[in-house]
Motif scaffolding. Structure first.
Motif, mmCIF file in Angstrom:
data_model
loop_
_atom_site.group_PDB
_atom_site.id
_atom_site.type_symbol
_atom_site.label_atom_id
_atom_site.label_comp_id
_atom_site.label_asym_id
_atom_site.label_seq_id
_atom_site.Cartn_x
_atom_site.Cartn_y
_atom_site.Cartn_z
ATOM 1 N N SER A 1 19.095 -11.136 -75.322
ATOM 2 C CA SER A 1 18.458 -12.341 -74.809
ATOM 3 C C SER A 1 19.158 -12.706 -73.508
ATOM 4 O O SER A 1 20.291 -12.284 -73.255
ATOM 5 C CB SER A 1 18.571 -13.493 -75.816
ATOM 6 O OG SER A 1 17.909 -13.186 -77.026
ATOM 7 N N TYR A 2 18.468 -13.493 -72.682
ATOM 8 C CA TYR A 2 19.037 -13.865 -71.392
ATOM 9 C C TYR A 2 18.991 -15.381 -71.233
ATOM 10 O O TYR A 2 17.926 -15.995 -71.326
ATOM 11 C CB TYR A 2 18.283 -13.192 -70.245
ATOM 12 C CG TYR A 2 18.367 -11.681 -70.325
ATOM 13 C CD1 TYR A 2 19.534 -11.021 -69.961
ATOM 14 C CD2 TYR A 2 17.304 -10.924 -70.811
ATOM 15 C CE1 TYR A 2 19.638 -9.633 -70.065
ATOM 16 C CE2 TYR A 2 17.386 -9.551 -70.914
ATOM 17 C CZ TYR A 2 18.556 -8.905 -70.538
ATOM 18 O OH TYR A 2 18.661 -7.541 -70.649
ATOM 19 N N VAL A 3 20.166 -15.974 -70.986
ATOM 20 C CA VAL A 3 20.275 -17.416 -70.796
ATOM 21 C C VAL A 3 20.213 -17.715 -69.302
ATOM 22 O O VAL A 3 20.967 -17.117 -68.509
ATOM 23 C CB VAL A 3 21.589 -17.966 -71.378
ATOM 24 C CG1 VAL A 3 21.627 -19.484 -71.236
ATOM 25 C CG2 VAL A 3 21.743 -17.565 -72.840
ATOM 26 N N LEU A 4 19.316 -18.612 -68.910
ATOM 27 C CA LEU A 4 19.211 -19.034 -67.520
ATOM 28 C C LEU A 4 19.972 -20.340 -67.339
ATOM 29 O O LEU A 4 19.641 -21.360 -67.952
ATOM 30 C CB LEU A 4 17.747 -19.226 -67.127
ATOM 31 C CG LEU A 4 17.510 -19.705 -65.691
ATOM 32 C CD1 LEU A 4 17.914 -18.618 -64.691
ATOM 33 C CD2 LEU A 4 16.057 -20.118 -65.480
ATOM 34 N N TYR A 5 21.002 -20.297 -66.496
ATOM 35 C CA TYR A 5 21.788 -21.480 -66.185
ATOM 36 C C TYR A 5 21.302 -22.074 -64.863
ATOM 37 O O TYR A 5 21.086 -21.350 -63.883
ATOM 38 C CB TYR A 5 23.271 -21.133 -66.080
ATOM 39 C CG TYR A 5 23.889 -20.745 -67.407
ATOM 40 C CD1 TYR A 5 24.444 -21.720 -68.239
ATOM 41 C CD2 TYR A 5 23.896 -19.429 -67.834
ATOM 42 C CE1 TYR A 5 25.010 -21.378 -69.459
ATOM 43 C CE2 TYR A 5 24.455 -19.071 -69.060
ATOM 44 C CZ TYR A 5 25.006 -20.050 -69.868
ATOM 45 O OH TYR A 5 25.558 -19.707 -71.077
ATOM 46 N N GLU B 1 24.411 -25.749 -66.468
ATOM 47 C CA GLU B 1 24.025 -25.927 -67.866
ATOM 48 C C GLU B 1 22.837 -25.012 -68.196
ATOM 49 O O GLU B 1 22.012 -24.704 -67.323
ATOM 50 C CB GLU B 1 23.624 -27.381 -68.128
ATOM 51 C CG GLU B 1 24.757 -28.374 -67.952
ATOM 52 C CD GLU B 1 25.872 -28.144 -68.949
ATOM 53 O OE1 GLU B 1 25.566 -27.823 -70.121
ATOM 54 O OE2 GLU B 1 27.046 -28.271 -68.558
ATOM 55 N N PRO B 2 22.716 -24.563 -69.453
ATOM 56 C CA PRO B 2 21.594 -23.691 -69.816
ATOM 57 C C PRO B 2 20.261 -24.437 -69.749
ATOM 58 O O PRO B 2 20.118 -25.517 -70.319
ATOM 59 C CB PRO B 2 21.921 -23.250 -71.244
ATOM 60 C CG PRO B 2 22.875 -24.269 -71.768
ATOM 61 C CD PRO B 2 23.638 -24.770 -70.594
ATOM 62 N N TRP B 3 19.314 -23.843 -69.034
ATOM 63 C CA TRP B 3 17.972 -24.405 -68.926
ATOM 64 C C TRP B 3 17.005 -23.725 -69.894
ATOM 65 O O TRP B 3 16.204 -24.367 -70.545
ATOM 66 C CB TRP B 3 17.435 -24.206 -67.511
ATOM 67 C CG TRP B 3 17.934 -25.152 -66.487
ATOM 68 C CD1 TRP B 3 18.805 -26.196 -66.676
ATOM 69 C CD2 TRP B 3 17.605 -25.137 -65.091
ATOM 70 N NE1 TRP B 3 19.033 -26.842 -65.489
ATOM 71 C CE2 TRP B 3 18.309 -26.217 -64.498
ATOM 72 C CE3 TRP B 3 16.802 -24.346 -64.290
ATOM 73 C CZ2 TRP B 3 18.208 -26.490 -63.129
ATOM 74 C CZ3 TRP B 3 16.697 -24.618 -62.935
ATOM 75 C CH2 TRP B 3 17.389 -25.688 -62.361
ATOM 76 N N MET B 4 17.089 -22.414 -69.918
ATOM 77 C CA MET B 4 16.136 -21.623 -70.693
ATOM 78 C C MET B 4 16.857 -20.458 -71.345
ATOM 79 O O MET B 4 17.932 -20.040 -70.893
ATOM 80 C CB MET B 4 15.024 -21.052 -69.793
ATOM 81 C CG MET B 4 14.223 -22.059 -69.011
ATOM 82 S SD MET B 4 13.019 -21.218 -67.933
ATOM 83 C CE MET B 4 12.294 -22.638 -67.109
ATOM 84 N N VAL B 5 16.225 -19.910 -72.384
ATOM 85 C CA VAL B 5 16.703 -18.659 -72.958
ATOM 86 C C VAL B 5 15.493 -17.767 -73.211
ATOM 87 O O VAL B 5 14.503 -18.192 -73.808
ATOM 88 C CB VAL B 5 17.529 -18.886 -74.248
ATOM 89 C CG1 VAL B 5 16.731 -19.630 -75.314
ATOM 90 C CG2 VAL B 5 18.050 -17.556 -74.790
ATOM 91 N N PHE B 6 15.578 -16.546 -72.702
ATOM 92 C CA PHE B 6 14.514 -15.556 -72.848
ATOM 93 C C PHE B 6 14.891 -14.668 -74.027
ATOM 94 O O PHE B 6 15.814 -13.858 -73.940
ATOM 95 C CB PHE B 6 14.365 -14.763 -71.559
ATOM 96 C CG PHE B 6 14.066 -15.635 -70.365
ATOM 97 C CD1 PHE B 6 12.760 -15.953 -70.034
ATOM 98 C CD2 PHE B 6 15.099 -16.163 -69.596
ATOM 99 C CE1 PHE B 6 12.479 -16.776 -68.948
ATOM 100 C CE2 PHE B 6 14.831 -16.985 -68.512
ATOM 101 C CZ PHE B 6 13.514 -17.299 -68.191
#
Length: 472
Positions: free
Chosen positions: A116-120, A125-130
């Motif tokens: 999975s990929y966390v978008l900071y 701060e984390p905005w999204m997780v793919f």
């Protein structure tokens, strides 16, 4: 900032385009990649990275095609497999996209090497997780690709990935899975266009279990495996042939079309069930155009030469659907459709259709016919069973032809009539002649005055559900 969710209908596949300060990344691209190139170019971005969440089974990935056209770096998951392209993602690997940051999280379960990929965001701060195929809206990924003997292990891995890595990111983090409702990569994905970790914690039934053991017991199930998955698994390791090098399928005259069919090509007729019933080329398979990605992989070999019949001119959407699922041997399409076929005085066949009210009246009399219900087991459980019907899910029909009686009329039934016509065309190709299709299916039944009864699940609970179905 650039952000696009790009959906592939039929496959219920989601891919994502993310960018900032002129740089962009694509996550889990489909095979036909023009949409990513066009959207990024229009916004003034270059695609610098392609990230894969896992080795896909249900569609062909477009990573190599994007890299060929843009020079983008490919980061892939499932490093235990013998990939012929890209570099392996590692836990904690960080990729800068302008002021944004993507971090890799190893989240095994769906496959052993899933990421999975966390978008900071700008504030760190984390905005999204793919999440790829690990966590969906209302469901979790299937865990059966390593076989039944590994179900406990893979389901346990999935539980740990969700509870130890994804959920702790925070309730406010937007969840971006690789599939929506209708995908074969889970059993019951919810029809939520957008969701968050917090929403899933509240609404996802698989996140309500009281223990890891209960999760494993419920999630660790063997699901259907379409035959075309084998081609996907192979080409998603080597990289599929480049679509940019493929020749556009040709418009064929009736004579050219018939010659190729005589050589063994499979004819897929993508018109509506009513059009197919009225007249179709002998031996053709009825798959409505929007159902091509759902059913071609069950009934057509990926190496088979394919001919198309449609209501339109160039069947662009059908061809895209086929290419996305590895059906590259498309010989062409019938120019002018069935009108041109008949104008050459060529023969066609029909399939009898019947309205639900007529079927209801027939079933009130002597039982000199049978109903073949090709809905799935889940549909029957939820929507209601037909008394004395032969229940065979359409995807399993080729393995159960011997259960279909040939000495009585058989009316094929589904949710709307589209799958019923596909089933009828399969039966006709096998030599069954006494076949009819129920137009409108369950939807029509509910709109009629025919009697209704109880669903299987309501019987178990001892409750009455007005919208269930009964025939007898």
């Amino acid at each position: 900032m650039l952000f696009e969710k790009i959906k592939s209908p039929g496959l219920a596949h989601n891919s994502y385009l993310i960018g900032d300060d002129g740089k962009a990344a694509v996550i889990d691209p489909r095979r036909d990649v023009e949409v990513y190139l066009d959207k990024s170019s229009a916004e003034g971005f270059t695609i610098d990275y392609v990230l894969e969440t896992h080795r896909n089974e249900d569609y062909l990935i477009g990573s190599k095609e994007i890299a060929r056209k843009t020079g983008a770096e490919i980061w892939r998951a499932d490093d235990y497999l013998d990939y012929e392209y890209g570099q392996p993602m590692e836990e904690g690997e960080e990729i800068e996209i302008g002021r944004l940051l993507l971090e890799g999280l190893h989240t095994p379960g769906h496959t052993p090497g899933s990421f999975s990929y966390v978008l900071y965001g700008y504030e760190g701060e984390p905005w999204m997780v793919f999440t790829g195929d690990v966590l969906f809206a209302g469901d979790v990924g299937r865990v059966d690709f390593l076989g039944e003997e590994k179900l406990e292990e893979t389901a346990g891995d999935l539980y740990d990935s969700i509870y130890d890595k994804i959920l702790p990111l925070g309730d406010e983090v937007i969840l971006c899975p690789a599939h929506g409702a209708g995908s074969v990569c889970a059993s019951a994905i919810a029809d939520r266009e957008w969701t968050t970790i917090g929403i899933e914690k509240n609404l996802n039934p698989h996140l309500q279990y009281e223990s890891r053991e209960e999760f494993i017991e419920e999630v660790g199930q063997m699901l259907e495996y379409p035959p075309y998955f084998n081609r996907m698994e192979e080409w998603n390791l080597t990289g599929a042939p480049f679509l940019s090098e493929k020749k556009r399928p040709e418009a064929l005259s009736p004579d050219e079309f018939a010659d190729i069919q005589d050589e063994g090509a499979v004819v897929i007729d993508t018109r509506t069930e009513v059009s197919f019933a009225g007249a179709h080329i002998p031996g053709s398979l009825s798959i409505w155009k929007d159902n091509v990605p759902s059913f071609a992989g069950w009934f057509v070999d990926t190496d088979s030469p394919i001919l198309l019949v449609s209501d339109e001119g160039y069947p662009e959407e059908e061809i895209k659907h086929l290419y996305r699922t590895g059906f590259d041997n498309i010989k062409g399409y019938l120019s002018g459709g069935m009108i041109s076929w008949h104008m050459q005085a060529r023969s066609s066949e029909t399939i009898e259709t019947i309205r639900v009210k007529e079927l209801c009246e027939i079933m009130k009399g002597p039982k000199d016919c049978r109903i073949l219900d090709v809905r799935s087991e889940d549909e029957v459980e939820e929507e209601g069973e037909i008394e004395d019907a032969i229940n065979i899910h359409i995807t399993q029909l080729p393995d159960h032809y011997e259960e279909i009686p040939e000495n009585v009329k058989v009316y094929v039934f589904c949710g709307s009539g589209l799958r019923a016509m596909t089933a009828a065309s399969l039966l006709k190709r096998e030599g069954f002649e006494n076949i009819g299709v129920t137009l409108g299916g369950l939807t029509g039944w509910r709109s009629s005055t025919c009697p209704r009864g109880e669903t299987r699940s309501s019987k178990e609970r001892g409750l009455e559900i007005a919208d269930s179905l009964w025939l007898g």
